[in-house]
Design a protein around this motif. Structure first.
Motif, PDB file in Angstrom:
ATOM      1  N   ASP A 152       0.665  -1.233  -0.134  1.00  0.00           N
ATOM      2  CA  ASP A 152       0.408  -0.008  -0.235  1.00  0.00           C
ATOM      3  C   ASP A 152       0.808   1.442   0.188  1.00  0.00           C
ATOM      4  O   ASP A 152       2.178   1.267   0.546  1.00  0.00           O
ATOM      5  CB  ASP A 152      -0.875  -0.268   1.411  1.00  0.00           C
ATOM      6  CG  ASP A 152      -1.988  -0.982   1.402  1.00  0.00           C
ATOM      7  OD1 ASP A 152      -2.206  -1.261  -0.231  1.00  0.00           O
ATOM      8  OD2 ASP A 152      -2.546  -1.481   2.237  1.00  0.00           O
ATOM      9  N   PHE A 153       0.327   2.257  -0.540  1.00  0.00           N
ATOM     10  CA  PHE A 153       0.495   3.481  -0.720  1.00  0.00           C
ATOM     11  C   PHE A 153       0.764   4.022   0.874  1.00  0.00           C
ATOM     12  O   PHE A 153      -0.573   4.409   1.256  1.00  0.00           O
ATOM     13  CB  PHE A 153       0.997   4.217  -2.137  1.00  0.00           C
ATOM     14  CG  PHE A 153       0.726   4.034  -2.768  1.00  0.00           C
ATOM     15  CD1 PHE A 153       2.579   3.625  -3.253  1.00  0.00           C
ATOM     16  CD2 PHE A 153       0.729   3.576  -4.253  1.00  0.00           C
ATOM     17  CE1 PHE A 153       2.977   3.644  -4.442  1.00  0.00           C
ATOM     18  CE2 PHE A 153       0.977   2.952  -5.169  1.00  0.00           C
ATOM     19  CZ  PHE A 153       2.569   2.854  -5.465  1.00  0.00           C
ATOM     20  N   PHE A 154       1.242   4.921   0.686  1.00  0.00           N
ATOM     21  CA  PHE A 154       1.243   5.756   2.513  1.00  0.00           C
ATOM     22  C   PHE A 154      -0.469   6.540   2.080  1.00  0.00           C
ATOM     23  O   PHE A 154      -1.204   6.507   2.953  1.00  0.00           O
ATOM     24  CB  PHE A 154       1.763   6.676   2.620  1.00  0.00           C
ATOM     25  CG  PHE A 154       2.299   7.933   4.221  1.00  0.00           C
ATOM     26  CD1 PHE A 154       2.611   7.628   5.033  1.00  0.00           C
ATOM     27  CD2 PHE A 154       1.175   9.338   3.963  1.00  0.00           C
ATOM     28  CE1 PHE A 154       1.906   8.576   6.632  1.00  0.00           C
ATOM     29  CE2 PHE A 154       1.078  10.044   4.519  1.00  0.00           C
ATOM     30  CZ  PHE A 154       1.001  10.115   5.737  1.00  0.00           C
ATOM     31  N   SER A 155      -0.969   7.031   1.208  1.00  0.00           N
ATOM     32  CA  SER A 155      -2.044   7.655   0.834  1.00  0.00           C
ATOM     33  C   SER A 155      -3.329   6.492   1.348  1.00  0.00           C
ATOM     34  O   SER A 155      -4.364   7.189   1.379  1.00  0.00           O
ATOM     35  CB  SER A 155      -2.239   8.490  -0.679  1.00  0.00           C
ATOM     36  OG  SER A 155      -1.639   7.169  -1.711  1.00  0.00           O
ATOM     37  N   GLU A 156      -2.742   5.012   1.419  1.00  0.00           N
ATOM     38  CA  GLU A 156      -4.003   4.177   0.819  1.00  0.00           C
ATOM     39  C   GLU A 156      -4.230   4.134   2.604  1.00  0.00           C
ATOM     40  O   GLU A 156      -5.129   2.855   2.740  1.00  0.00           O
ATOM     41  CB  GLU A 156      -3.596   3.169  -0.177  1.00  0.00           C
ATOM     42  CG  GLU A 156      -3.893   3.267  -1.364  1.00  0.00           C
ATOM     43  CD  GLU A 156      -2.365   2.806  -1.794  1.00  0.00           C
ATOM     44  OE1 GLU A 156      -3.395   2.188  -3.407  1.00  0.00           O
ATOM     45  OE2 GLU A 156      -1.912   2.049  -1.895  1.00  0.00           O
ATOM     46  N   LEU A 157      -3.451   4.340   3.895  1.00  0.00           N
ATOM     47  CA  LEU A 157      -3.705   4.348   4.935  1.00  0.00           C
ATOM     48  C   LEU A 157      -4.318   4.860   5.388  1.00  0.00           C
ATOM     49  O   LEU A 157      -4.905   5.991   4.818  1.00  0.00           O
ATOM     50  CB  LEU A 157      -2.347   4.460   5.469  1.00  0.00           C
ATOM     51  CG  LEU A 157      -1.208   3.375   4.247  1.00  0.00           C
ATOM     52  CD1 LEU A 157       0.527   3.575   5.323  1.00  0.00           C
ATOM     53  CD2 LEU A 157      -1.211   1.928   4.839  1.00  0.00           C
ATOM     54  N   SER A 158      -5.296   3.798   6.171  1.00  0.00           N
ATOM     55  CA  SER A 158      -6.167   4.987   7.475  1.00  0.00           C
ATOM     56  C   SER A 158      -5.248   6.628   7.928  1.00  0.00           C
ATOM     57  O   SER A 158      -4.139   6.006   7.990  1.00  0.00           O
ATOM     58  CB  SER A 158      -6.517   4.135   8.704  1.00  0.00           C
ATOM     59  OG  SER A 158      -5.610   3.649   9.519  1.00  0.00           O
ATOM     60  N   ALA A 159      -5.788   7.144   8.945  1.00  0.00           N
ATOM     61  CA  ALA A 159      -5.104   8.450   8.843  1.00  0.00           C
ATOM     62  C   ALA A 159      -4.784   7.908  10.099  1.00  0.00           C
ATOM     63  O   ALA A 159      -3.438   8.163  10.861  1.00  0.00           O
ATOM     64  CB  ALA A 159      -6.477   9.240   9.991  1.00  0.00           C
ATOM     65  N   GLU A 160      -5.005   7.054  10.941  1.00  0.00           N
ATOM     66  CA  GLU A 160      -3.909   6.451  11.966  1.00  0.00           C
ATOM     67  C   GLU A 160      -2.487   6.012  11.858  1.00  0.00           C
ATOM     68  O   GLU A 160      -1.392   5.800  12.368  1.00  0.00           O
ATOM     69  CB  GLU A 160      -4.640   5.126  12.807  1.00  0.00           C
ATOM     70  CG  GLU A 160      -5.539   5.984  14.054  1.00  0.00           C
ATOM     71  CD  GLU A 160      -7.451   6.769  12.851  1.00  0.00           C
ATOM     72  OE1 GLU A 160      -7.454   6.017  11.472  1.00  0.00           O
ATOM     73  OE2 GLU A 160      -7.918   7.536  13.963  1.00  0.00           O
ATOM     74  N   GLU A 161      -3.385   5.365  11.022  1.00  0.00           N
ATOM     75  CA  GLU A 161      -1.942   3.888  10.215  1.00  0.00           C
ATOM     76  C   GLU A 161      -0.575   5.167   9.655  1.00  0.00           C
ATOM     77  O   GLU A 161       0.350   5.377  10.023  1.00  0.00           O
ATOM     78  CB  GLU A 161      -2.611   3.549   9.396  1.00  0.00           C
ATOM     79  CG  GLU A 161      -2.736   2.000   9.518  1.00  0.00           C
ATOM     80  CD  GLU A 161      -3.776   1.505   8.647  1.00  0.00           C
ATOM     81  OE1 GLU A 161      -2.756   0.135   8.504  1.00  0.00           O
ATOM     82  OE2 GLU A 161      -4.097   2.106   7.618  1.00  0.00           O
ATOM     83  N   LYS A 162      -1.456   6.428   9.280  1.00  0.00           N
ATOM     84  CA  LYS A 162      -0.502   7.663   8.522  1.00  0.00           C
ATOM     85  C   LYS A 162       0.420   8.195   9.583  1.00  0.00           C
ATOM     86  O   LYS A 162       1.346   8.371   9.844  1.00  0.00           O
ATOM     87  CB  LYS A 162      -0.918   8.764   7.689  1.00  0.00           C
ATOM     88  CG  LYS A 162      -2.004   7.909   6.544  1.00  0.00           C
ATOM     89  CD  LYS A 162      -2.416   8.882   6.048  1.00  0.00           C
ATOM     90  CE  LYS A 162      -3.487   9.006   5.021  1.00  0.00           C
ATOM     91  NZ  LYS A 162      -4.326   9.868   4.276  1.00  0.00           N
ATOM     92  N   ALA A 163      -0.283   8.693  10.984  1.00  0.00           N
ATOM     93  CA  ALA A 163      -0.133   8.920  11.910  1.00  0.00           C
ATOM     94  C   ALA A 163       1.501   7.928  12.353  1.00  0.00           C
ATOM     95  O   ALA A 163       2.334   9.069  12.862  1.00  0.00           O
ATOM     96  CB  ALA A 163      -1.105   9.687  12.989  1.00  0.00           C
TER      97      ALA A 163
END
Lengths: 125, 417, 493
Positions: free
Chosen positions: C386-397
């Motif tokens: 997955d690309f960063f943009s495809e992650l949930s907000a929490e996973e991104k954080a």
């Protein structure tokens, strides 16, 4: 004699102007049609007899937070000298810091203008 | 990991000419909690790379370069106490005005009292206009080339053709010539240039760069680097005329073929859009169909001059601040405004009738000595004579609320006569 | 320079890379030669990104066998290599009763080929799978899927590299000779010599040429170009399955179709046009116009602003234009030329079949060398599909907290972060072109086509790695992005 066409840039009306010019050593305007105001006529005379331009460019900066600083003439220069002025601008290197309005070059190619910075550059961290 | 949420009264997205003016206006209107978000490292947006002069003739009565014009606004931010987040991108925007933002080191939510969309526009690309041919290097949008040359000290090519006579293309023709490149020609598919007359004169004529109207690029050639382009004249239907096709060797093709408002976030938030402008539908306060979300500048509609962006954005910023303070609902009484003959689009698309406003419009073809007429049914609200009307230039007309009230009705039509 | 290997693979397309990865499971010294500066620069990354179920191919054909088997191998492979795959299934739609026999025949053929889960379904069920689709009857093939062809090719290559196969990029094979006792001698245009006991021809469009160099005549490749449009992600979600028209006898022209990609775009195409130059990837005005018209018919929601790019891929066909159609794949361990494994004409379904072809080829290698499994083989490629943009907000954080470079978006259209750009440019194969970056990180693949991010990527690479203007190449050495500096560099005082 030759004919030249202009779109007047003095105001947003952008009048089309057609000018007949005597092609001697110094051009003499023999006829103007289309200009609807005095300012337009003056502009055409200036454009034909001694067109003046401002120019913008960049100079190299050392020790700054960016590698180029944008610059411009602070007074118009004769159109025919632009390339000569550019040659001098290309030689300029300035050292950071730099503020808007700082003079980086005086009287390039003998023109009555200064080349001034149009962006500020801080010293590199 | 949990994500924190912060609150701000007015959040302005985009730190270019629109965002700067909107943030300042919101603050001056009395809002003490204004946040300006910019994705780049520095404020100013596209102005930073527009080092040519001609900005500020209306706003400051002098000819400034882009960076100087931006600095006039940026310098006022600290004094007004406007909070700035640079290097920050808004990942999403909800109709409830919750922004998901990403900055180096942090993702956070921002709950905004009002949002001003000021994201600007992007350039139309080769893919968007389907230029046939191979895909070599050396094909750039004019703005990208401008960025490389003016910001990154990188020269993109030596022998240049330019497609599109928009102002950025003209400016780049001069810029590349001054830096030693040879600009072969500018090609424009329309029968008239879409650039300002001043730029035609000072960027092309001064340097003997020819402008070919009714002409387009029909093929791009080169396997590695660009080797040349085929160009052809077009007929009335804008289709290329094969017999007129010719080949021009060049190593660089710059595209100045139009700008597209950058409205992905706007769509995210469920804002109703105008298919002609590519921007939001707004009322006379620049509020979109989603309460509390405002739009201005090139993200709303593409402007011809940065000065007009500033003027428009000031209004949007002021109304955004008022929205937060007054918790104003969208006014119930609405007068819609429609395009009539000769008008490509009008803005705003609806008004309350409660205040004077400025009508922005663009015409469909070049004319001289016509009048723009605003009608409500068969009643004339306003008629303005204009000497030069040009599709590339925005027309702005003041409309008074009294004239509107006198004419009555629930819809206006704007046409060229 | 001289290099010595036991096995040499010629061609870094998806098939060559799959063979490299399969070989890396064994204790064998192997290398792959690729003429371009990265793997996957030909048809492997210029296609629809579809995994075919395998019901279209004649029973008993090689194509049928490797397609069905390759498709079945993909789930595990994609999981290990972090490749995006979506098993969305395909509807081959018949508009009226006349199409029913054709679809029934395809189902039987597919059943014979071992295609799992084929069903002929009616209108109602068809519309449950793809709302709004119009038709009388359809063949549903659940194993038809979409995949990221870039990630697959690159993933195979990187995993092969991690397990000991060497990749020599920018090495165009110029001549091949076989010397008694000493084996194969392969010379490249760069003047390097590669010696090997077994060579594998996976040269795609150039497979007939490589075959001839190795002493096997009789093959011809007819390049056949397919053009595509790429549509904006705005239309993402419109297609929930692959939709193809039922094949018609004597159908006029080609059947344009829409294909959703795993990254959220939609493709219109491909077309089919025989061309003379094997690598002319030009798109042509008439075909582009037809694609727009047909695309609009299939998906009326398409707006002019949705066309963000066009591109072309070139099939390596063995059948000349006057014959048309397809010939079966050639995958042969030549008896007459010892140690030459020859792969010719691997067009569609080459992507689907690649892991199965790789197994076949490695078995053939076993005829020449003793293959001992390597216990240290690690099938898993690090990273995420997955690309960063495809992650949930929490996973991104979480990611941003670990590495702030995740918090800086460089490509705004695709929301690609600085970290992803840096990872892509630090790729283990050492591919350093803009296209390499694009295939790995998606940067510049969005609607602005790099207008915004390429200047920022250039700045990043200059600041982080000291790249100079002349270091930036689009695809190869002949495609420089720039001609130099505007001014001599000032540097830091």
């Amino acid at each position: 004699m030759s004919t030249k066409e202009f779109t007047c840039v003095v105001c947003p009306n952008g009048c089309p102007i057609v000018v007949n010019i005597d092609d001697d050593e110094t051009p003499v305007i023999t006829h103007i049609e289309g200009s609807t105001c005095k300012k337009g006529e003056e502009w055409v005379h200036q454009e034909i007899e001694n067109p003046m331009r401002t120019i913008s460019s960049s100079v190299v900066v050392t020790g700054g937070d960016c590698i180029l600083a944008s610059v411009r003439t602070n007074r118009p220069i004769p159109l025919g000298r632009i390339m000569k002025v550019m040659e001098e601008i290309k030689q300029v290197t300035v050292i950071a810091p730099l503020a808007i309005g700082d003079v980086v070059l005086r009287n390039p190619a003998g023109c009555d203008t200064e080349i001034v910075a149009t962006r500020s550059v801080a010293k590199a961290q | 990991m949990s994500i924190k949420t912060i609150h701000r009264d007015v959040v302005v997205i985009g730190g270019g000419p629109a965002g700067l003016a909107a943030a300042i206006a919101a603050s001056e209107a009395g809002c003490k909690d204004v946040l300006l978000i910019e994705r780049d490292r520095i404020l100013g947006g596209i102005l930073n790379q527009c080092i040519h002069d001609g900005f500020g003739l209306h706003e400051f009565k002098e000819a400034l370069s882009g960076p100087e014009y931006a600095a006039r606004f940026i310098n006022r931010l600290p004094g007004l106490g406007i909070e700035v987040m640079t290097g920050t991108i808004v990942l999403s925007l909800s109709p409830e005005r919750i922004l998901e933002v990403s900055t180096r080191g942090a993702i956070q939510y921002i709950q905004a009292g009002a949002v001003v969309l000021a994201m600007g526009c992007r350039e139309r690309t080769r893919g968007a206009i389907s230029i046939p041919g191979q895909r070599p290097s050396g094909v750039y949008t004019a703005g990208a080339a401008q960025n490389f040359i003016n910001m990154e000290n990188i020269m993109v090519g030596k022998n240049v053709c330019i497609l599109g006579s928009g102002d950025i293309g003209l400016i780049m023709a001069r810029r590349m010539t001054l830096e030693g490149a040879h600009v072969e020609a500018v090609f424009e598919i329309l029968p008239y240039s879409s650039g300002l007359p001043r730029n035609i004169q000072q960027c092309l004529n001064d340097y003997n760069i020819p402008l070919f109207l009714n002409t387009t690029v029909t093929e791009i050639r080169g396997n590695g680097r660009l080797e040349g382009v085929k160009v052809a004249q077009v007929g009335k239907d804008r289709a290329p005329i094969p017999e007129t096709e010719r080949y021009i060797p060049c190593d660089t093709l710059l595209l100045s073929v139009g700008l597209i408002p950058e409205n992905e976030l706007t769509r995210d938030a469920g804002v109703a859009m105008d298919p002609i402008t590519g921007g939001a539908l707004v009322d006379d306060t620049f509020m979109t169909s989603v309460p509390g979300i405002f739009s201005c500048g090139n993200v709303l509609h593409v402007h011809d001059l940065a000065d007009w962006v500033s003027v428009e954005a000031r209004d949007a910023g002021r109304f955004a601040a008022a929205y937060v303070h007054e918790k104003r609902e969208a006014s119930r009484q609405r007068i819609t405004i429609k395009e009539g003959d000769g008008v490509r689009y009008v803005l705003p698309q609806s008004v309350s009738g409660e205040r004077d406003f400025i009508l922005s419009l663009r015409v469909t073809a070049p004319w001289r000595n016509r009048a723009v007429v605003v009608r409500s049914g068969d009643k004339k609200v306003r008629r303005k004579k204009i000497v030069r009307l040009h599709p590339a230039e925005m027309i702005r007309i003041n409309i008074g609320k009294d004239a509107l009230a006198a004419a009555g009705g629930s819809s206006l039509e704007v046409s060229v006569e | 320079m001289n290099h010595k290997y036991e096995v040499l693979i010629i061609g870094g397309g998806v098939v060559g890379c799959a063979i490299a990865r399969e070989l890396s499971k064994y204790r064998v010294s192997a290398a792959l030669l690729e003429k371009e500066m990265d793997v996957g620069m030909g048809a492997s990354c210029r296609n629809s990104g579809v995994l075919h179920a395998g019901f279209k191919y004649a029973p008993g054909s090689l194509r049928a066998r490797v397609a069905v088997k390759g498709n079945a191998l993909m789930d595990d492979l994609c999981r290990d290599l972090k490749v995006k795959i979506k098993r969305i299934g395909k509807l081959t739609v018949g508009l009226d009763e006349e199409d029913e026999p054709t679809l029934r025949h395809l189902k039987e053929q597919g059943d014979t080929n071992g295609v799992p889960g084929l069903r002929v379904i009616g209108r109602e069920e068809m519309q449950k799978i793809q709302p709004g689709v119009e038709g009388y009857i359809a063949l549903h093939s659940p194993s038809s899927s979409i995949i990221s062809p870039y990630s697959l090719t690159i993933g195979l290559a990187e995993n092969a590299l991690a397990n000991g196969v060497n990749f020599h990029l920018g090495q165009r094979v110029e001549s091949i000779s076989q010397q008694p006792e000493k084996g194969w001698h392969v010379r490249t245009a760069a003047g390097e010599i590669f010696e090997a006991q077994v060579i594998i021809n996976a040269a795609g469009l150039y497979s007939a040429d490589v075959s001839r160099m190795a002493g096997v005549d009789g093959y011809t490749i007819y390049p056949c170009r397919g053009e595509y449009y790429v549509l904006d992600k705005r239309l993402n979600g419109t297609l929930t399955a692959l939709i193809y028209p039922a094949p018609k006898k004597n159908a006029p022209g080609w059947g344009t179709h829409l294909t959703p990609t795993v990254d959220g775009n939609i493709l219109i195409g491909p077309t089919a046009q025989y061309i003379k130059e094997p690598e002319n990837h030009a798109c042509t005005p008439d075909i582009l116009r037809r694609l727009r018209i047909e695309g609009q018919k299939l998906l009326p929601a398409i707006q002019v602003s949705d066309y963000i790019r066009n591109f072309a891929g070139i099939r390596a066909k063995q059948t000349p234009p006057e014959v048309g159609g397809n010939k079966d794949f050639v995958i042969e361990d030549r008896k007459d030329v010892k140690g030459f494994i020859n792969l010719v004409g691997l067009e569609s379904p080459g992507l689907t079949a690649s892991p199965a072809i790789a197994q076949m080829v490695v078995e053939m290698v076993g005829n020449h060398l003793s293959l001992v499994p390597d216990p240290s083989f690690n099938p898993v490629r690090p990273g995420s599909s997955d690309f960063f943009s495809e992650l949930s907000a929490e996973e991104k954080a979480d990611l941003v907290a670990k590495d702030p470079n995740y918090g800086e978006i460089i490509c705004r259209c695709e929301k690609i972060t600085k970290k992803e750009i840096l990872d892509a440019i630090n790729n283990p194969l050492g591919a350093r072109t803009i296209v390499s970056l694009k295939y790995r990180a998606r940067a510049s693949m969005g609607r602005c086509q790099g207008g915004f991010c390429i200047p920022r990527i250039v700045r990043l690479l200059r600041d982080e790695f000291g790249w100079r203007p002349e270091d930036f190449l689009k695809r190869g050495v002949d495609s420089p992005l720039f001609v130099g500096n505007v001014r001599p560099e000032g540097g830091q005082a």
